[in-house]
Design an enzyme around this catalytic site. Structure first.
Site, PDB file in Angstrom:
ATOM      1  N   GLU A 121      33.473  62.576  36.006  1.00  0.00           N
ATOM      2  CA  GLU A 121      33.582  60.554  36.320  1.00  0.00           C
ATOM      3  C   GLU A 121      33.220  60.237  34.482  1.00  0.00           C
ATOM      4  OE1 GLU A 121      32.455  56.946  38.952  1.00  0.00           O
ATOM      5  OE2 GLU A 121      31.099  58.877  38.358  1.00  0.00           O
ATOM      6  N   GLY A 253      21.844  59.499  36.768  1.00  0.00           N
ATOM      7  CA  GLY A 253      20.963  60.454  37.443  1.00  0.00           C
ATOM      8  C   GLY A 253      21.382  60.728  38.434  1.00  0.00           C
ATOM      9  N   ALA A 254      22.633  61.002  39.315  1.00  0.00           N
ATOM     10  CA  ALA A 254      23.261  61.882  39.843  1.00  0.00           C
ATOM     11  C   ALA A 254      24.941  61.611  40.441  1.00  0.00           C
ATOM     12  CB  ALA A 254      22.730  62.329  40.996  1.00  0.00           C
ATOM     13  N   GLU A 290      23.936  58.778  46.592  1.00  0.00           N
ATOM     14  CA  GLU A 290      25.182  59.768  46.543  1.00  0.00           C
ATOM     15  C   GLU A 290      25.995  60.702  48.369  1.00  0.00           C
ATOM     16  OE1 GLU A 290      26.190  59.859  43.350  1.00  0.00           O
ATOM     17  OE2 GLU A 290      24.217  59.513  42.718  1.00  0.00           O
ATOM     18  N   HIS A 293      28.596  57.756  48.836  1.00  0.00           N
ATOM     19  CA  HIS A 293      29.717  57.976  48.283  1.00  0.00           C
ATOM     20  C   HIS A 293      30.655  58.676  48.454  1.00  0.00           C
ATOM     21  CE1 HIS A 293      29.278  55.209  44.681  1.00  0.00           C
ATOM     22  NE2 HIS A 293      28.642  55.605  44.298  1.00  0.00           N
ATOM     23  N   GLU A 312      30.173  51.592  43.855  1.00  0.00           N
ATOM     24  CA  GLU A 312      28.550  51.722  43.111  1.00  0.00           C
ATOM     25  C   GLU A 312      27.528  50.631  44.301  1.00  0.00           C
ATOM     26  OE1 GLU A 312      27.750  54.281  41.751  1.00  0.00           O
ATOM     27  OE2 GLU A 312      29.403  55.087  40.516  1.00  0.00           O
TER      28      GLU A 312
END
Length: 844
Positions: A121, A253-254, A290, A293, A312
């Site tokens: 990404e 961050g992740a 995460e 998501h 997000e």
């Protein structure tokens, strides 16, 4: 030639068969990509970046191709048949940019090792394999990986491994998904596993540089998060497993890769024997974010990057919803009030800021829309506002309908509002469009005129701002029933205030629970009424009041001198979030004093007055079974007391260091950075500095390394600071992912500011080459602008960055930051005397 930037217009992929042969020693990727799909016209375009295309076959026939560097693509003619089998053979470098396929470096017992991972990404999948690298181009993927394998290595991908033949690892076919969610990794990994109550296998993976027990906390949170989301969304997790992988080198961050979520080590691995509550909360919310998501972003994906907020913002809200259910004793929504809310309000008050929904086409600009304060923090706050409007039941019904309709497909913002509107019988779309399509937010002026409450809205700015007469549809959340719930006009009038005040027997307030993205400016009589009754209002309201006043002071609607007397009133609070607000204002007061000045000494005395009783009561060292508030507030109060040079705090903190000097990892984690920085400020020696730097180099504990970096950059010793800056470009000591923290630490240190500022200007090209493809690259400019505060530095900032203002992806940031620094310099010049006079009065 195709003119559209959307390559999906030329070809619709159905399945990718990806083969990677990766040689770590040669840093070389040799790949073969086979794609089946449907041609839309006679010429097909595929994305590629940094690939050396060796051969293109279409339905088995070799064909010539043309490169299009500006599109990051190549093209070739195809026969008229709709269904195509495309094969591309290529090579690519294995680079150290932390994008595409890349190595992470770490040590175990002094032996250097590598772990290969991926980060695709936003548009880095094209660095790994030719593709239609756009979120709407969903397809299935068959992945096969060969590498210079040795015994004891583990290979992971989105789906389970099905077989190994001739050294090639084959993985099951994925569900239909976007290219940026493809992921794999291999290296020496330890793991722990569990299973959800619905049968999803959960695993946490990390290198052997860490204790096995550090995987336990992440495993628990991951399992409970998947279970929570399956229930909340009423939609099953669609994959057989959910792997969580800690990468030693990781830019973000992740990352929510479907089935193989990747993290910075600091956001997954936790030493529960010595981890602060704030660290556990941070790790838990990142994991929940995460995993939210996996549905919101992976199962249903934005149509294009302009709807990034769909991914997000929602995940950012749901991390708090999930952790509140999993760990209710944490009161995690209070953390939302001290993190997401002020972050969004501060950033969104600068003229020129992006809206949540922002048009973007150029690949160089896509990463720039990842403005954490807007797309994550503001967006999540807007969704919290929606949740407060429609209620949890309607939200869940709407989400289930949304997932049922769009699973394995793509959606736009309108689709979500339609689903939530149908579930709630409200026109959510019209309300939200006023917030998503417009940058900024309103300040509501509340005035008393002839016994009428008059509410009027206008856009709030810190610094210069052009008033464009924007109007928001504002959920007011008043505490009086006679006030409308929604404000859709410029102003409204509520009669008979005195009667309302008697009926309600409490001061009039707006934005109860602080869920609407706005601030409130009460006139003098109304504000004094609230302050006179402040002990009876809840902690969130106290925080909200202080934060709103702080913002108004930054904008010079009021003076910071008016806030100084309020600090003593609220500094006795036992609430961590109220103390967060108090010491946030204290940090702003530091702007108005110069190093080694009498004004600074007066401010230190004032801060000592605010903090000394509190630190005496709760103590420097954490205690067993103490309240969450004490655990969370101790760092604020201890930091303040040390700034004030309180002799007892300096001595007590030094004693803590002496007790743990030979084992820094045993220092209480919640105060460790302040213990270490206290040593460097008050008991410094070259021996101490070198010992801490050696500990940083040798440690694999990400949290400890962050604390040591914080301390080292706080040293007042110029030669030590020069030594730090000399290592900025040495990735063997300071990894590129950690460089920003080191840079900001030195820049924020008055003794080192010129060193750091000279470095970034002199070595900008190196920085651009090293992290320029990273979505956090522009934040080096953001963080610089948050620190510089003199007229001289403002002029230097403009001189250096203004020539770069037309660089794709930097334009908005540079323009905003020039405004930001100028407004801060003006604030200091205009309020310095009044603020210092107010501080002096508090010491009488």
């Amino acid at each position: 030639m195709i003119m559209s930037k959307r390559l999906l217009d030329s070809f619709i992929p159905e399945n990718y068969n990806l083969f990677f042969d990766i040689d770590r020693s040669k840093k070389l990727i040799t790949g073969t990509t086979k794609i089946t799909g449907t041609a839309q016209n006679s010429e097909v375009y595929l994305h590629q970046k940094y690939l050396e295309i060796n051969q293109v076959l279409v339905n088995g026939q070799e064909t010539s191709f043309n490169q299009h560097p500006k599109l990051e693509a190549f093209s070739f003619a195809v026969p008229e048949a709709d269904n195509l089998n495309i094969e591309v053979q290529y090579t690519a470098p294995l680079t150290d940019t932390m994008m595409g396929i890349y190595p992470s470096y770490y040590e175990v017992n002094g032996e250097k090792k590598q772990l290969i991972g991926t980060q695709f990404e936003t548009t880095a999948a094209r660095q790994a394999f030719p593709s239609i690298d756009e979120p709407a181009a969903k397809a299935t993927f068959d992945i096969a990986i060969k590498f210079d394998e040795h015994e004891g290595e583990t290979v992971l991908s989105n789906m389970p491994e099905t077989k190994t033949e001739n050294g090639i690892h084959y993985f099951d076919t994925t569900v239909k998904m976007s290219t940026y969610l493809v992921a794999f990794a291999f290296g020496e990994l330890q793991a722990k596993y569990t299973e959800t109550n619905s049968g999803v296998k959960i695993g946490v993976f990390g290198t052997y540089a860490h204790k096995e027990s550090e995987l336990d906390f992440g495993l628990e949170i991951a399992q409970k998060s998947i279970e929570f989301f399956e229930d909340y969304y009423q939609t099953p997790y669609p994959l057989p497993h959910s792997w969580q992988l800690a990468l030693p080198d990781f830019s973000a961050g992740a990352m929510e890769n479907w089935g193989l979520v990747t993290y910075r080590e600091a956001y997954l691995l936790v030493d529960q024997e010595n981890a602060s509550l704030s660290t556990k909360q941070a790790v838990a919310t990142v994991i929940a974010h995460e995993l939210a998501h996996q549905w919101f972003g992976d199962l249903v994906t934005m149509q294009w990057w302009d709807d990034l907020w769909l991914n997000e913002s929602f995940a950012n809200m749901m991390e708090y919803v999930a952790i509140d259910a999993i760990k209710p004793e944490w009161k995690i929504w209070e953390s939302f009030q001290t993190s997401e809310v002020p972050m969004s309000l501060n950033r969104d008050a600068t003229d020129g800021v992006q809206s949540v929904h922002v048009q973007v086409e150029d690949p160089a600009e896509i990463d720039s829309v990842f403005d954490g304060a807007i797309v994550y923090a503001k967006g999540s706050r807007l969704l919290v506002m929606v949740r407060a409007l429609i209620g949890d039941d309607a939200l869940r019904r709407g989400l289930k309908s949304y997932f049922d309709k769009f699973k394995f497909r793509n959606a736009m913002g309108k689709d979500l509002w339609d689903a939530l509107g149908e579930a709630s019988n409200m026109d959510i779309g019209s309300i939200m469009n006023s917030w998503l399509e417009q940058p900024g937010y309103p300040i509501i002026d509340v005035a008393l005129e002839n016994d009428n409450l008059v509410l009027s809205q206008k856009q709030f700015f810190v610094g210069k701002g052009k008033d464009q007469q924007r109007i928001w549809q504002i959920p007011l959340h008043p505490n009086y029933v006679n006030v409308p719930e929604l404000m859709t006009e410029h102003s409204i009038k509520i009669p008979n205030y005195s009667e309302l005040r008697k009926q309600n027997s409490t001061p009039f307030r707006l934005n109860v629970n602080n869920t609407t993205h706005m601030i409130v400016n009460y006139d003098t009589e109304l504000l004094e009424d609230i302050l006179d009754n402040s002990e009876s209002i809840d902690s969130i309201t106290q925080l909200q009041l202080l934060k709103d006043l702080e913002l108004m002071a930054k904008s010079q609607l009021i003076s910071f001198s008016k806030l100084v007397p309020l600090l003593s009133k609220f500094a006795t609070s036992s609430s961590a979030i109220v103390l967060d607000s108090v010491y946030s204002i204290v940090n702003q007061l530091k702007l108005f004093v110069s190093p080694e000045s009498n004004e600074k000494k007066a401010l230190q005395s004032f801060v000592d007055k605010l903090s000394k009783e509190h630190i005496k009561n709760i103590g420097v060292v954490p205690k067993d079974n103490e309240s969450n508030d004490n655990q969370l507030s101790r760092p604020y109060v201890l930091s303040a007391s040390l700034y004030a040079e309180n002799k007892d705090s300096i001595a007590s903190t030094h004693d803590v260091f002496i007790k743990h000097a030979t084992k820094l990892q045993t220092l209480p984690a919640s105060i460790r950075r302040y213990v270490l920085s206290n040593e460097l400020k008050n008991f410094n020696s070259d021996l101490l500095f070198d010992a801490l730097l050696d500990s940083y180099k040798s440690s694999s504990d990400a949290s400890l390394k962050q604390d040591i970096a914080f301390a080292l950059t706080s040293t007042p010793n110029l030669k030590q600071l020069q030594k730090i800056v000399a290592e900025f470009e040495n990735s063997a000591i300071i990894k590129p992912q950690d460089l920003r923290a080191w840079y900001v630490g030195v820049l924020s240190n008055p003794a080192g500011q010129n060193l750091a500022w000279d470095w970034i200007r002199n070595d900008w090209s190196w920085l651009e080459d090293t992290v320029g493809g990273d979505m956090e690259f522009t934040t080096f400019i953001t963080k610089t602008a948050q620190v510089l505060d003199t007229r001289e530095k403002f002029d230097e900032f403009v001189e250096f960055f203004e020539p770069k203002i037309n660089t794709p992806g930097l334009t908005r940031e540079i323009t905003m930051d020039i405004n930001l620094i100028e407004s801060r310099v003006n604030l200091i010049e205009q309020q310095k005397d009044s603020v210092n006079n107010a501080i002096s009065k508090e010491l009488v």
